[in-house]
Design an enzyme around this catalytic site. Structure first.
Site, mmCIF file in Angstrom:
data_model
loop_
_atom_site.group_PDB
_atom_site.id
_atom_site.type_symbol
_atom_site.label_atom_id
_atom_site.label_comp_id
_atom_site.label_asym_id
_atom_site.label_seq_id
_atom_site.Cartn_x
_atom_site.Cartn_y
_atom_site.Cartn_z
ATOM 1 N N LYS A 57 -0.618 11.999 9.602
ATOM 2 C CA LYS A 57 -1.064 13.568 9.834
ATOM 3 C C LYS A 57 -1.601 13.851 11.070
ATOM 4 O O LYS A 57 -1.514 14.955 11.393
ATOM 5 C CB LYS A 57 -2.097 13.998 8.560
ATOM 6 C CG LYS A 57 -1.516 13.916 6.914
ATOM 7 C CD LYS A 57 -2.733 13.864 6.091
ATOM 8 C CE LYS A 57 -2.148 13.783 4.665
ATOM 9 N NZ LYS A 57 -3.338 13.747 3.763
ATOM 10 N N SER A 65 -1.300 8.664 5.262
ATOM 11 C CA SER A 65 -1.917 9.978 5.839
ATOM 12 C C SER A 65 -2.318 9.628 7.275
ATOM 13 O O SER A 65 -2.816 10.816 8.091
ATOM 14 C CB SER A 65 -3.390 10.202 5.057
ATOM 15 O OG SER A 65 -2.957 10.781 4.037
ATOM 16 N N TYR A 103 7.281 15.580 5.185
ATOM 17 C CA TYR A 103 5.939 14.978 4.957
ATOM 18 C C TYR A 103 5.992 13.316 4.544
ATOM 19 O O TYR A 103 5.403 12.711 4.900
ATOM 20 C CB TYR A 103 5.246 15.879 3.957
ATOM 21 C CG TYR A 103 3.948 15.290 3.751
ATOM 22 C CD1 TYR A 103 2.685 15.227 4.415
ATOM 23 C CD2 TYR A 103 3.729 15.089 2.125
ATOM 24 C CE1 TYR A 103 1.547 14.668 3.904
ATOM 25 C CE2 TYR A 103 2.524 14.567 1.755
ATOM 26 C CZ TYR A 103 1.479 14.059 2.733
ATOM 27 O OH TYR A 103 0.224 13.620 2.275
ATOM 28 N N VAL A 153 -3.635 5.849 2.206
ATOM 29 C CA VAL A 153 -3.575 5.316 1.047
ATOM 30 C C VAL A 153 -3.113 3.790 0.993
ATOM 31 O O VAL A 153 -3.300 3.285 -0.037
ATOM 32 C CB VAL A 153 -3.211 6.000 -0.207
ATOM 33 C CG1 VAL A 153 -4.229 7.206 -0.505
ATOM 34 C CG2 VAL A 153 -1.823 6.529 -0.005
ATOM 35 N N TYR A 167 -11.667 12.194 4.567
ATOM 36 C CA TYR A 167 -11.435 12.961 3.450
ATOM 37 C C TYR A 167 -13.087 13.108 3.143
ATOM 38 O O TYR A 167 -13.645 13.529 3.679
ATOM 39 C CB TYR A 167 -10.750 12.411 2.075
ATOM 40 C CG TYR A 167 -9.374 12.125 2.680
ATOM 41 C CD1 TYR A 167 -8.406 13.477 3.005
ATOM 42 C CD2 TYR A 167 -8.762 10.838 3.057
ATOM 43 C CE1 TYR A 167 -7.245 13.006 3.391
ATOM 44 C CE2 TYR A 167 -7.701 10.806 3.119
ATOM 45 C CZ TYR A 167 -6.754 11.653 3.580
ATOM 46 O OH TYR A 167 -5.498 11.615 4.056
HETATM 47 O O1 DON Z 1 0.490 12.690 -0.038
HETATM 48 C C1 DON Z 1 0.302 11.502 -0.296
HETATM 49 O O2 DON Z 1 -0.024 11.301 -1.909
HETATM 50 C C2 DON Z 1 0.614 10.240 0.349
HETATM 51 N N1 DON Z 1 1.698 10.179 0.692
HETATM 52 C C3 DON Z 1 -0.183 10.242 1.546
HETATM 53 C C4 DON Z 1 -1.614 10.418 1.046
HETATM 54 C C5 DON Z 1 -2.754 9.474 1.795
HETATM 55 O O3 DON Z 1 -2.789 8.721 2.676
HETATM 56 C C6 DON Z 1 -3.977 9.995 1.610
HETATM 57 N N2 DON Z 1 -4.906 9.228 2.129
HETATM 58 N N3 DON Z 1 -5.991 8.323 2.205
#
Ligand code: DON
Length: 330
Positions: free
Chosen positions: A80, A77, A204, A274, A256
């Site tokens: 982003k 993320s 994405y 994540v 978040y």
């Molecule tokens: O969309 C997803 O599930 C992941 N590739 C990215 C999510 C993410 O890193 C959320 N963060 N804390």
């Protein structure tokens, strides 16, 4: 890496801060057992829980590294922020903000609930998945390859190297990304998605799979802390207005549904992923004699994450630094 960007950039170490950091890294490493690796992405399951690393970069060349600072991990993320900046550069701020808002949600990063509850279903911000998938579709280019090329171009301009994709993580997510696919279909139905569903998802998930180290994200944080001015290349690489927007989004939405707690108890713009990365920054301070008075970029990696998706040990380390060095912007 920074050495490669500029031979004239004078790098040195602040040894008192380095020894503080070494002590805190050794201490907070063990707190990783309170979290888990992101096991919803199969390829991330096997990361070493107790790894913890950090890089801090100051505009004048001071660089402090500690622990597992060199371990590669995927942006997830944190990407982003980069794709939001790229979309603003390619399409203009107002075009982007017509399609994605700048309001925090207080919901999980992959939540779908507000898209339907708040008409007309405009994603709340670019840091949640709904907003980020929309932003991916807005990148210039009529194919996923062209959109990614635009994003990679920005990455290269900022970090001086082509991004490397972790194919295993990408494939692993591509096959399991059911909720993101659902979000993308919903956004397609409501006309926020500007490309086909699979195309936006490919962009994405590829951006999430870009591999970095704490040094890379510390440099990204440093550039943002300097309002888009690249202190190594000595050039404005992101327009000030875009950099300020990105920082505001990091502060209000970057962690978040823990963003409020982060603002309250740490108080610096930060963005998590994540895989356990946190990109944070300290803006220059008007108060003289402050640590990091000219601002700094901070990159942290600790793969065990909490229920919000934020690195457990990394958040504790950042909190310790913010308290000891009085880093809060408030
Ligand atoms: O969309 C997803 O599930 C992941 N590739 C990215 C999510 C993410 O890193 C959320 N963060 N804390």
């Amino acid at each position: 890496m920074i050495e490669e960007l500029s031979k004239e950039y004078d790098i040195h170490v602040n040894s008192q801060r380095k020894s503080d950091l070494d002590e805190w890294v050794a201490h907070y490493r063990s707190f990783a057992i309170e979290g888990q690796t992101a096991n919803y992405i199969p390829a991330l399951r096997n990361a070493h829980l107790s790894q913890l690393g950090i890089t801090i970069l100051e505009p004048g060349g001071t660089m402090i590294k500690s622990g597992d600072w060199e371990v590669p991990f995927t942006l997830q993320s944190i990407s982003k922020v980069l794709s939001f900046i790229a979309a603003c550069l390619g399409r203009g701020i107002s075009y982007v903000l017509e399609r994605v808002d700048v309001e925090p949600t207080g919901d999980a990063f992959n939540s779908i609930i507000r898209l339907e509850m708040h008409k007309p279903g405009k994603p709340f911000n670019p840091m949640i998945n709904a907003g980020a998938i929309t932003v991916a579709s807005l990148l210039p280019g009529d194919s996923s390859q062209k959109k990614l090329e635009f994003l990679y171009g920005l990455f290269e301009n900022l970090l001086g190297k082509r991004p490397t994709i972790n194919e295993e993580v990408y494939q692993s997510e591509w096959q399991t990304s059911h909720r993101n696919r659902a979000l993308a279909h919903y956004l397609k139905e409501t006309n926020y998605l500007e490309s086909e569903v699979e195309e936006a998802l490919e962009v994405y998930l590829m951006q999430c799979s870009i591999e970095v180290t704490t040094e890379d994200i510390a440099l990204l944080g440093l550039i943002l802390s300097q309002d888009g001015y690249h202190p190594v290349r000595k050039e404005q690489v992101i327009p000030k207005k875009v950099a300020k927007l990105a920082k505001a989004l990091m502060l209000t939405c970057g962690m978040y549904n823990a963003s409020g707690k982060f603002a309250a108890f740490i108080g610096v713009p930060a963005k998590s992923g994540v895989s356990g990365g946190i990109m944070a920054l300290v803006p220059p301070s008007a108060r003289s004699g402050m640590p990091f008075q000219d601002g700094c970029g901070i990159g942290i990696y600790g793969p065990a994450i909490d229920e919000y998706g934020n690195s457990v040990a990394g958040s504790l380390l950042l909190k310790q630094m913010a308290q000891e060095w009085d880093l809060s912007i408030f």
